[in-house]
Enzyme design. Structure first.
Site, short mmCIF file in Angstrom:
data_model
loop_
_atom_site.label_atom_id
_atom_site.label_comp_id
_atom_site.label_asym_id
_atom_site.label_seq_id
_atom_site.Cartn_x
_atom_site.Cartn_y
_atom_site.Cartn_z
N GLN A 1 13.20 -4.84 -9.09
CA GLN A 1 12.72 -5.82 -8.11
C GLN A 1 13.65 -7.04 -8.08
OE1 GLN A 1 9.97 -5.49 -6.01
NE2 GLN A 1 10.63 -7.43 -5.13
N LYS B 1 3.31 -2.42 -3.52
CA LYS B 1 3.95 -1.11 -3.75
C LYS B 1 3.06 -0.25 -4.65
CE LYS B 1 8.48 -3.21 -3.13
NZ LYS B 1 9.63 -3.88 -3.77
N ASP C 1 15.87 2.67 -4.21
CA ASP C 1 16.16 1.68 -3.17
C ASP C 1 17.50 1.95 -2.46
OD1 ASP C 1 14.21 -0.18 -2.62
OD2 ASP C 1 14.73 -1.51 -4.28
#
Ligand code: NAP
Length: 282
Positions: free
Chosen positions: A96, A52, A119
């Site tokens: 994460q 990422k 997200d």
């Protein structure tokens, strides 16, 4: 034999477009930035975060990683999230997963301001998706839909079967497919007659996390098969990554199929970047 859906190429094209959009917003004085919090004890998380980071650099998006050892407390992560919520230079916050077991992921994720929820995992953004309101949508389902549209001009009226009902893949994807007017069936570990139901699919997406789960007998000839699974296995002493689909078998009968790797994975990272841009611009 199936058409191979090259996720890497499709993601590259998509990212070229993103890179020019990033340049344009920077000209307007906006500098898109993502903060990534990694307290995971899973070594794969390190690889995902690095990927990422690399993508942010290549697109000119600012990024910062907050790396914690797995013995960090939930309170420490909560106060970092509050700090990032208040930092006007940060447009997107990513937590994460997986977190160490003792932590409650949903509690922490819901501390992220919905307008920084890159997200699309907060209850507010998930609710917006399920009620058809605009919001931030999880990255993998957006990537899957993009790949589906690389094969089908329109998917209205098609039978879509989704394997797996997680809040990051299966549930939001089934909603996106429904919004696109597919007839959607969402399967999970309690589902009965799973192979028979899969065989009704025009579009079959697997997000189970089990190698060789989807077999030739699950597939109607001509079906579009999207393999979200990422499974690490060892074959004849060689470590490799495979999806959920028995690729050799299914390739012979499907209409189109994604490989693993280079299928859904690159699309997920690209849509993360797209979400950062969306948050920076709103
Ligand atoms: P997850 O949270 O573990 O969910 C797995 C889902 O599969 C659950 O809904 C579970 O059902 C269902 N399932 C498990 N065994 C089953 C069985 N025997 N029959 C039917 N359904 C079954 O996983 P996830 O986070 O959605 O991820 C799924 C896979 O996708 C993993 O391999 C992950 O690494 C991969 N992934 C890839 C990307 C990418 O970018 N390529 C992104 C995200 C995830 P229950 O709900 O009943 O337990």
């Amino acid at each position: 034999m199936a058409q191979l859906i090259n996720g890497k190429e499709i993601a590259n094209d998509f990212c070229q477009d993103l890179a020019s959009k990033v340049k344009e917003v920077k000209r307007r004085g906006i500098f898109p930035k993502i903060a990534m919090i990694n307290a995971s004890d899973d070594p794969s998380s390190e690889i995902y975060v690095a990927k990422k980071m690399a993508m942010t650099k290549s697109l000119g998006i600012l990024s910062e990683v907050y790396k914690y050892s797995p013995d960090v407390t939930q309170e420490e992560l909560a106060s970092l999230i509050q700090k990032l919520n208040a930092d006007a230079s940060v447009h997107g916050i990513l937590l994460q997963s997986p977190l160490p077991r003792r932590m409650i992921f949903r509690e922490l994720v819901n501390l992220i301001r919905p307008d920084k929820d890159v997200d699309g995992l907060t209850t507010i953004n998930q609710g917006r998706l399920f009620s058809g309101e605009p919001g931030i949508v999880p990255c993998t389902p957006q990537g899957v839909l993009h790949l589906v549209y690389s094969v089908h001009k329109s998917i209205a009226g098609l039978q879509a079967v989704v394997l797996g009902r997680s809040s990051i893949v299966g549930r939001p994807l089934s909603q996106l497919l429904l919004n696109a007017n597919c007839t959607v069936t969402l399967l999970h570990s309690y589902s009965k007659n799973l192979p028979e139901i899969c065989k009704t699919a025009d579009i079959l997406v697997s997000a189970v996390g089990s190698p060789m789960f989807v077999k030739r007998s699950f597939i109607k000839p001509g079906t579009t098969v999207i393999d979200v699974g990422i499974n690490r296995i060892e074959e004849n002493g060689v470590k490799k990554i495979v999806g959920d689909v028995n690729f050799e078998e299914v390739f012979a009968i499907a209409g189109a199929i994604t490989p693993v790797p280079n299928g859904v994975g690159p699309m997920t990272v690209s849509y993360l970047m797209s979400n950062v841009l969306q948050l920076a611009c709103c």
